[in-house]
Design a protein around this motif. Structure first.
Motif, PDB file in Angstrom:
ATOM      1  N   ALA A  68       0.813  -1.214   0.000  1.00 38.21           N
ATOM      2  CA  ALA A  68       0.000   0.000   0.000  1.00 38.21           C
ATOM      3  C   ALA A  68       0.847   1.264   0.000  1.00 38.21           C
ATOM      4  CB  ALA A  68      -0.926   0.005   1.216  1.00 38.21           C
ATOM      5  N   TYR A  69       2.083   1.159   0.511  1.00 41.08           N
ATOM      6  CA  TYR A  69       2.966   2.313   0.613  1.00 41.08           C
ATOM      7  C   TYR A  69       4.349   1.949   0.075  1.00 41.08           C
ATOM      8  CZ  TYR A  69      -0.713   3.768   3.813  1.00 41.08           C
ATOM      9  OH  TYR A  69      -1.941   4.085   4.370  1.00 41.08           O
ATOM     10  N   PHE A  70       4.996   2.922  -0.553  1.00 40.55           N
ATOM     11  CA  PHE A  70       6.290   2.704  -1.177  1.00 40.55           C
ATOM     12  C   PHE A  70       7.240   3.811  -0.734  1.00 40.55           C
ATOM     13  CE2 PHE A  70       3.016   0.770  -3.588  1.00 40.55           C
ATOM     14  CZ  PHE A  70       3.553  -0.333  -4.237  1.00 40.55           C
ATOM     15  N   VAL A  71       8.488   3.447  -0.533  1.00 39.47           N
ATOM     16  CA  VAL A  71       9.514   4.410  -0.137  1.00 39.47           C
ATOM     17  C   VAL A  71      10.719   4.228  -1.056  1.00 39.47           C
ATOM     18  CG1 VAL A  71      11.099   5.166   1.686  1.00 39.47           C
ATOM     19  CG2 VAL A  71       8.786   4.376   2.283  1.00 39.47           C
ATOM     20  N   THR A  72      11.270   5.321  -1.576  1.00 34.74           N
ATOM     21  CA  THR A  72      12.543   5.251  -2.295  1.00 34.74           C
ATOM     22  C   THR A  72      13.641   5.748  -1.367  1.00 34.74           C
ATOM     23  OG1 THR A  72      12.357   7.474  -3.282  1.00 34.74           O
ATOM     24  CG2 THR A  72      11.361   5.625  -4.489  1.00 34.74           C
ATOM     25  N   PHE A  73      14.790   5.074  -1.403  1.00 31.76           N
ATOM     26  CA  PHE A  73      15.831   5.313  -0.401  1.00 31.76           C
ATOM     27  C   PHE A  73      17.187   5.097  -1.065  1.00 31.76           C
ATOM     28  CE2 PHE A  73      18.115   4.627   3.591  1.00 31.76           C
ATOM     29  CZ  PHE A  73      17.381   5.352   4.536  1.00 31.76           C
ATOM     30  N   ASP A  74      18.141   5.975  -0.798  1.00 29.03           N
ATOM     31  CA  ASP A  74      19.469   5.847  -1.396  1.00 29.03           C
ATOM     32  C   ASP A  74      20.317   4.811  -0.666  1.00 29.03           C
ATOM     33  OD1 ASP A  74      18.743   7.771  -3.181  1.00 29.03           O
ATOM     34  OD2 ASP A  74      20.009   9.361  -2.363  1.00 29.03           O
ATOM     35  N   ALA A  75      21.287   4.242  -1.383  1.00 29.86           N
ATOM     36  CA  ALA A  75      22.115   3.166  -0.830  1.00 29.86           C
ATOM     37  C   ALA A  75      23.419   3.653  -0.230  1.00 29.86           C
ATOM     38  CB  ALA A  75      22.420   2.144  -1.930  1.00 29.86           C
ATOM     39  N   ASP A  76      23.686   4.954  -0.273  1.00 27.87           N
ATOM     40  CA  ASP A  76      24.993   5.448   0.157  1.00 27.87           C
ATOM     41  C   ASP A  76      25.039   5.907   1.605  1.00 27.87           C
ATOM     42  OD1 ASP A  76      23.548   7.781   0.013  1.00 27.87           O
ATOM     43  OD2 ASP A  76      24.742   8.693  -1.585  1.00 27.87           O
ATOM     44  N   GLY A  77      23.953   5.706   2.341  1.00 32.59           N
ATOM     45  CA  GLY A  77      23.962   6.024   3.761  1.00 32.59           C
ATOM     46  C   GLY A  77      23.620   7.456   4.107  1.00 32.59           C
ATOM     47  N   GLN A  78      23.185   8.265   3.127  1.00 35.86           N
ATOM     48  CA  GLN A  78      22.920   9.665   3.446  1.00 35.86           C
ATOM     49  C   GLN A  78      21.515   9.911   4.000  1.00 35.86           C
ATOM     50  OE1 GLN A  78      23.394  12.168   0.014  1.00 35.86           O
ATOM     51  NE2 GLN A  78      21.612  11.346  -1.064  1.00 35.86           N
TER      52      GLN A  78
ATOM     53  N   PHE B 233      15.984  21.048   3.043  1.00 38.11           N
ATOM     54  CA  PHE B 233      15.934  22.479   3.330  1.00 38.11           C
ATOM     55  C   PHE B 233      14.853  22.818   4.343  1.00 38.11           C
ATOM     56  CE2 PHE B 233      17.821  22.239  -0.972  1.00 38.11           C
ATOM     57  CZ  PHE B 233      19.072  22.732  -0.637  1.00 38.11           C
ATOM     58  N   LEU B 234      13.898  21.918   4.532  1.00 33.34           N
ATOM     59  CA  LEU B 234      12.957  22.052   5.637  1.00 33.34           C
ATOM     60  C   LEU B 234      13.501  21.353   6.877  1.00 33.34           C
ATOM     61  CD1 LEU B 234       9.522  21.405   3.862  1.00 33.34           C
ATOM     62  CD2 LEU B 234      10.566  23.607   4.462  1.00 33.34           C
ATOM     63  N   GLY B 235      14.411  20.395   6.657  1.00 32.48           N
ATOM     64  CA  GLY B 235      15.066  19.684   7.737  1.00 32.48           C
ATOM     65  C   GLY B 235      16.496  20.184   7.877  1.00 32.48           C
ATOM     66  N   SER B 236      17.469  19.302   7.596  1.00 30.65           N
ATOM     67  CA  SER B 236      18.870  19.724   7.693  1.00 30.65           C
ATOM     68  C   SER B 236      19.740  18.905   6.745  1.00 30.65           C
ATOM     69  CB  SER B 236      19.382  19.565   9.126  1.00 30.65           C
ATOM     70  OG  SER B 236      19.386  18.190   9.498  1.00 30.65           O
ATOM     71  N   ALA B 237      20.880  19.469   6.428  1.00 32.83           N
ATOM     72  CA  ALA B 237      21.863  18.796   5.575  1.00 32.83           C
ATOM     73  C   ALA B 237      23.233  19.021   6.183  1.00 32.83           C
ATOM     74  CB  ALA B 237      21.808  19.343   4.155  1.00 32.83           C
ATOM     75  N   THR B 238      23.822  17.971   6.707  1.00 28.26           N
ATOM     76  CA  THR B 238      25.113  18.092   7.366  1.00 28.26           C
ATOM     77  C   THR B 238      26.237  17.930   6.352  1.00 28.26           C
ATOM     78  OG1 THR B 238      25.130  15.710   7.894  1.00 28.26           O
ATOM     79  CG2 THR B 238      24.195  17.187   9.531  1.00 28.26           C
ATOM     80  N   ASN B 239      27.204  18.839   6.422  1.00 33.04           N
ATOM     81  CA  ASN B 239      28.411  18.786   5.578  1.00 33.04           C
ATOM     82  C   ASN B 239      28.120  18.946   4.088  1.00 33.04           C
ATOM     83  OD1 ASN B 239      30.044  18.220   7.911  1.00 33.04           O
ATOM     84  ND2 ASN B 239      29.405  16.074   7.771  1.00 33.04           N
TER      85      ASN B 239
ATOM     86  N   THR C 206      16.646  14.759   7.234  1.00 32.89           N
ATOM     87  CA  THR C 206      18.065  15.064   7.385  1.00 32.89           C
ATOM     88  C   THR C 206      18.856  14.283   6.342  1.00 32.89           C
ATOM     89  OG1 THR C 206      17.898  15.517   9.756  1.00 32.89           O
ATOM     90  CG2 THR C 206      20.063  14.891   8.914  1.00 32.89           C
ATOM     91  N   VAL C 207      19.698  14.978   5.609  1.00 34.29           N
ATOM     92  CA  VAL C 207      20.631  14.334   4.680  1.00 34.29           C
ATOM     93  C   VAL C 207      22.025  14.444   5.286  1.00 34.29           C
ATOM     94  CG1 VAL C 207      21.677  14.400   2.388  1.00 34.29           C
ATOM     95  CG2 VAL C 207      19.224  14.779   2.645  1.00 34.29           C
ATOM     96  N   GLN C 208      22.673  13.304   5.445  1.00 37.52           N
ATOM     97  CA  GLN C 208      23.967  13.243   6.117  1.00 37.52           C
ATOM     98  C   GLN C 208      25.067  13.006   5.086  1.00 37.52           C
ATOM     99  OE1 GLN C 208      22.673  11.110  10.251  1.00 37.52           O
ATOM    100  NE2 GLN C 208      22.391   9.898   8.400  1.00 37.52           N
ATOM    101  N   TYR C 209      25.765  14.073   4.711  1.00 37.05           N
ATOM    102  CA  TYR C 209      26.854  13.939   3.752  1.00 37.05           C
ATOM    103  C   TYR C 209      28.109  13.457   4.478  1.00 37.05           C
ATOM    104  CZ  TYR C 209      23.994  16.488   0.395  1.00 37.05           C
ATOM    105  OH  TYR C 209      22.985  16.868  -0.465  1.00 37.05           O
ATOM    106  N   THR C 210      28.658  12.356   4.002  1.00 42.51           N
ATOM    107  CA  THR C 210      29.890  11.806   4.555  1.00 42.51           C
ATOM    108  C   THR C 210      30.946  11.785   3.460  1.00 42.51           C
ATOM    109  OG1 THR C 210      29.309   9.538   3.932  1.00 42.51           O
ATOM    110  CG2 THR C 210      28.535  10.321   6.091  1.00 42.51           C
ATOM    111  N   ALA C 211      32.170  11.479   3.828  1.00 43.72           N
ATOM    112  CA  ALA C 211      33.225  11.374   2.822  1.00 43.72           C
ATOM    113  C   ALA C 211      32.842  10.342   1.764  1.00 43.72           C
ATOM    114  CB  ALA C 211      34.545  10.996   3.495  1.00 43.72           C
TER     115      ALA C 211
END
Length: 231
Positions: A83-93, A119-125, A197-202
């Protein structure tokens, strides 16, 4: 584990062996139905996905993120309970708790599609250049699709089956995010943004697209819309 038996998480994967198992295991603590589409990886991504206990679908060669997402959505639609679907990235962000909150919001409010917004939440790094490109992308999407968002190219999105059934992405590469909004505008379904929240890592930054690719993606989207209009 949360119930969420009627939710499917779709994760496109291309050469994400260092991170994908951790991402899959995190998702499966809340979502029993996770399908990872290995888009022709040449590393050990497929083995890591299987080790995490997620469903694995493989493309024989690299077809692009849009094609991988559509394959995953098609696979999930085979489940009549979905009934519900979510798209999600594989890089851990992305954060699993944001995906959980988005599904809960869909269950409790009259919205069909939720699009994550850093931009409504946060983006680190996040790099300044990336922030600038996203602002340009936001303007492009408003002009091309008519949908005004604060974050038009966030990979974390959640939607009801009603939208999954009409999605039908035809742009194979990263232009899928733009085509997604075009399908949304055509559908007339209700949508909203959700703070995430999007967490930018190396690691995730090393997987990012070069700036020139943003121009190429924009051209792909424009050409695809012109061709679609002639069909």
């Amino acid at each position: 584990m949360d119930t969420n038996d009627d939710v499917w998480v779709v994760v496109p994967v291309f050469n994400e062996a260092p991170m994908v198992r951790e991402v899959m295991e995190g998702l499966r603590t809340h979502f029993p139905n996770v399908v990872a589409v290995d888009d022709g990886s040449t590393d050990a991504s497929a083995a890591e996905i299987e080790a995490a206990g997620a469903h694995l679908v493989r493309h024989p060669f690299n077809m692009g993120a849009g094609a991988a997402l559509q394959t995953g959505v098609n696979f999930a639609l085979l489940d009549p309970r979905a009934a519900y679907f979510v798209t999600f990235d594989a890089d851990g962000q992305h954060r699993v708790e944001d995906a959980v909150a988005m599904v809960e919001r869909l269950r409790s409010t009259p919205v069909d599609v939720l699009i994550g917004s850093r931009f409504l939440g946060s983006a680190t790094n996040m790099r300044r250049s990336r922030r600038g490109l996203l602002r340009v992308g936001r303007l492009f999407e408003r002009l091309s699709s008519g949908i005004a968002l604060t974050d038009a190219h966030n990979g974390l999105r959640a939607f009801r089956r009603s939208f999954a059934e009409v999605l039908k992405l035809s742009v194979a590469d990263m232009g899928w995010a733009s085509e997604f909004l075009t399908r949304l505008a055509e559908s007339g379904l209700r949508y909203a943004e959700h703070p995430v929240t999007v967490q930018y890592t190396a690691y995730s930054l090393s997987k990012g697209q070069p700036s020139i690719n943003s121009v190429n993606i924009g051209m792909d989207v424009v050409v695809n819309r012109l061709l679609r209009g002639r069909r």
